[in-house]
Motif scaffolding. Sequence first.
Motif, PDB file in Angstrom:
ATOM      1  N   GLY A 139       0.806  -1.213  -0.056  1.00 18.54           N
ATOM      2  CA  GLY A 139       0.109  -0.005  -0.074  1.00 18.54           C
ATOM      3  C   GLY A 139       0.796   1.204   0.048  1.00 18.54           C
ATOM      4  N   LYS A 140       2.173   1.102   0.167  1.00 20.71           N
ATOM      5  CA  LYS A 140       3.099   2.257  -0.059  1.00 20.71           C
ATOM      6  C   LYS A 140       3.807   2.638  -1.175  1.00 20.71           C
ATOM      7  CE  LYS A 140       3.898   1.373   4.716  1.00 20.71           C
ATOM      8  NZ  LYS A 140       4.648   0.780   5.901  1.00 20.71           N
ATOM      9  N   GLN A 141       4.063   3.921  -1.307  1.00 15.19           N
ATOM     10  CA  GLN A 141       5.066   4.285  -2.574  1.00 15.19           C
ATOM     11  C   GLN A 141       4.292   3.939  -3.962  1.00 15.19           C
ATOM     12  OE1 GLN A 141       8.721   2.584  -1.996  1.00 15.19           O
ATOM     13  NE2 GLN A 141       9.286   3.988  -0.088  1.00 15.19           N
ATOM     14  N   LEU A 142       3.031   4.179  -4.146  1.00 17.63           N
ATOM     15  CA  LEU A 142       2.331   3.743  -5.303  1.00 17.63           C
ATOM     16  C   LEU A 142       2.749   4.602  -6.263  1.00 17.63           C
ATOM     17  CD1 LEU A 142       0.367   2.149  -6.665  1.00 17.63           C
ATOM     18  CD2 LEU A 142      -1.633   3.953  -6.173  1.00 17.63           C
ATOM     19  N   LEU A 143       2.854   5.776  -6.147  1.00 16.75           N
ATOM     20  CA  LEU A 143       3.340   6.900  -7.132  1.00 16.75           C
ATOM     21  C   LEU A 143       4.628   6.579  -7.826  1.00 16.75           C
ATOM     22  CD1 LEU A 143       2.462   9.339  -8.994  1.00 16.75           C
ATOM     23  CD2 LEU A 143       3.579  10.822  -7.469  1.00 16.75           C
ATOM     24  N   SER A 144       5.529   6.158  -6.840  1.00 19.12           N
ATOM     25  CA  SER A 144       6.976   5.883  -7.320  1.00 19.12           C
ATOM     26  C   SER A 144       7.048   4.693  -8.010  1.00 19.12           C
ATOM     27  CB  SER A 144       7.928   5.601  -6.251  1.00 19.12           C
ATOM     28  OG  SER A 144       7.995   7.070  -5.428  1.00 19.12           O
ATOM     29  N   LEU A 145       6.193   3.659  -7.625  1.00 20.63           N
ATOM     30  CA  LEU A 145       6.084   2.421  -8.288  1.00 20.63           C
ATOM     31  C   LEU A 145       5.190   2.402  -9.809  1.00 20.63           C
ATOM     32  CD1 LEU A 145       4.730   0.143  -5.272  1.00 20.63           C
ATOM     33  CD2 LEU A 145       7.095   0.072  -6.592  1.00 20.63           C
ATOM     34  N   VAL A 146       4.520   3.192  -9.836  1.00 19.04           N
ATOM     35  CA  VAL A 146       3.788   3.515 -11.176  1.00 19.04           C
ATOM     36  C   VAL A 146       4.835   4.040 -11.826  1.00 19.04           C
ATOM     37  CG1 VAL A 146       2.015   4.728 -12.362  1.00 19.04           C
ATOM     38  CG2 VAL A 146       1.485   3.495 -10.039  1.00 19.04           C
ATOM     39  N   ARG A 147       5.616   5.210 -11.584  1.00 18.58           N
ATOM     40  CA  ARG A 147       6.394   5.878 -12.749  1.00 18.58           C
ATOM     41  C   ARG A 147       7.486   5.080 -12.925  1.00 18.58           C
ATOM     42  NH1 ARG A 147       3.236  10.479 -13.630  1.00 18.58           N
ATOM     43  NH2 ARG A 147       3.028  11.785 -11.730  1.00 18.58           N
ATOM     44  N   SER A 148       7.824   4.057 -12.043  1.00 18.62           N
ATOM     45  CA  SER A 148       8.860   3.021 -12.682  1.00 18.62           C
ATOM     46  C   SER A 148       8.685   2.129 -13.332  1.00 18.62           C
ATOM     47  CB  SER A 148      10.027   2.919 -11.343  1.00 18.62           C
ATOM     48  OG  SER A 148       9.141   1.788 -10.424  1.00 18.62           O
ATOM     49  N   GLY A 149       7.384   2.001 -13.603  1.00 19.69           N
ATOM     50  CA  GLY A 149       6.903   0.719 -14.385  1.00 19.69           C
ATOM     51  C   GLY A 149       6.433  -0.495 -13.653  1.00 19.69           C
ATOM     52  N   ASN A 150       6.650  -0.134 -12.180  1.00 21.15           N
ATOM     53  CA  ASN A 150       6.227  -1.648 -11.274  1.00 21.15           C
ATOM     54  C   ASN A 150       4.900  -1.315 -10.573  1.00 21.15           C
ATOM     55  OD1 ASN A 150       8.764  -2.985 -11.681  1.00 21.15           O
ATOM     56  ND2 ASN A 150       9.606  -1.163 -10.784  1.00 21.15           N
ATOM     57  N   SER A 151       3.792  -1.033 -11.301  1.00 22.97           N
ATOM     58  CA  SER A 151       2.549  -0.789 -10.697  1.00 22.97           C
ATOM     59  C   SER A 151       1.941  -2.293 -10.082  1.00 22.97           C
ATOM     60  CB  SER A 151       1.572  -0.106 -11.822  1.00 22.97           C
ATOM     61  OG  SER A 151       0.044  -0.141 -11.157  1.00 22.97           O
ATOM     62  N   PRO A 152       1.643  -2.143  -8.911  1.00 17.22           N
ATOM     63  CA  PRO A 152       0.905  -3.495  -8.513  1.00 17.22           C
ATOM     64  C   PRO A 152      -0.493  -3.776  -9.262  1.00 17.22           C
ATOM     65  CG  PRO A 152       0.781  -1.739  -6.757  1.00 17.22           C
ATOM     66  CD  PRO A 152       1.685  -1.315  -7.946  1.00 17.22           C
ATOM     67  N   PHE A 153      -1.037  -2.674 -10.111  1.00 17.57           N
ATOM     68  CA  PHE A 153      -2.272  -2.740 -10.676  1.00 17.57           C
ATOM     69  C   PHE A 153      -2.055  -2.771 -12.147  1.00 17.57           C
ATOM     70  CE2 PHE A 153      -2.937   0.072  -6.979  1.00 17.57           C
ATOM     71  CZ  PHE A 153      -4.095  -0.592  -6.506  1.00 17.57           C
ATOM     72  N   HIS A 154      -0.959  -3.471 -12.678  1.00 21.17           N
ATOM     73  CA  HIS A 154      -0.386  -3.373 -14.016  1.00 21.17           C
ATOM     74  C   HIS A 154      -1.479  -4.666 -14.487  1.00 21.17           C
ATOM     75  CE1 HIS A 154       1.855  -3.536 -17.420  1.00 21.17           C
ATOM     76  NE2 HIS A 154       1.850  -5.013 -17.497  1.00 21.17           N
ATOM     77  N   GLY A 155      -2.178  -4.121 -15.705  1.00 25.80           N
ATOM     78  CA  GLY A 155      -2.767  -5.083 -16.538  1.00 25.80           C
ATOM     79  C   GLY A 155      -4.447  -5.068 -15.988  1.00 25.80           C
ATOM     80  N   VAL A 156      -4.791  -4.101 -14.704  1.00 25.90           N
ATOM     81  CA  VAL A 156      -5.947  -4.118 -14.262  1.00 25.90           C
ATOM     82  C   VAL A 156      -6.420  -2.783 -14.123  1.00 25.90           C
ATOM     83  CG1 VAL A 156      -6.995  -4.508 -12.251  1.00 25.90           C
ATOM     84  CG2 VAL A 156      -5.293  -6.050 -12.731  1.00 25.90           C
ATOM     85  N   TRP A 157      -5.407  -1.737 -13.727  1.00 27.87           N
ATOM     86  CA  TRP A 157      -6.061  -0.366 -13.833  1.00 27.87           C
ATOM     87  C   TRP A 157      -4.785   0.702 -14.254  1.00 27.87           C
ATOM     88  CZ3 TRP A 157      -6.814   2.189  -8.385  1.00 27.87           C
ATOM     89  CH2 TRP A 157      -7.441   3.447  -8.582  1.00 27.87           C
ATOM     90  N   ASP A 158      -5.086   1.470 -14.819  1.00 23.80           N
ATOM     91  CA  ASP A 158      -4.245   2.354 -15.565  1.00 23.80           C
ATOM     92  C   ASP A 158      -3.826   3.343 -14.792  1.00 23.80           C
ATOM     93  OD1 ASP A 158      -2.360   3.908 -16.955  1.00 23.80           O
ATOM     94  OD2 ASP A 158      -3.333   3.645 -18.780  1.00 23.80           O
ATOM     95  N   ILE A 159      -2.977   3.271 -13.670  1.00 21.16           N
ATOM     96  CA  ILE A 159      -3.021   4.548 -12.531  1.00 21.16           C
ATOM     97  C   ILE A 159      -2.422   5.753 -13.363  1.00 21.16           C
ATOM     98  CG2 ILE A 159      -1.467   5.393 -10.718  1.00 21.16           C
ATOM     99  CD1 ILE A 159      -3.632   2.988 -10.116  1.00 21.16           C
TER     100      ILE A 159
END
Length: 74
Positions: A18-38
């Motif tokens: 649940g932490k650092q979502l923006l950093s993960l998304v910007r680095s291409g490591n979104s936990p929502f990959h393939g489900v939700w385009d953050i």
Amino acid sequence: MSFHDDWPKMPDDSDFDGKQLLSLVRSGNSPFHGVWDINLLIREIEENLGAEVIDIPIIFKGSNNYVSSYLQSL
């Protein structure tokens, strides 16, 4: 139809904390990959509100929690 969404997984299949979502998304490591385009969500927020998203501190309990919280406030 499911009554709730599964909690997202990290690319290594571990549970998202649940932490650092923006950093993960910007680095291409979104936990929502393939489900939700953050990135799309962030872009729409920035364009429509004339603001810049600089952090997403924490998310918790999955999307069904947000619906439940909203309905409780009505």
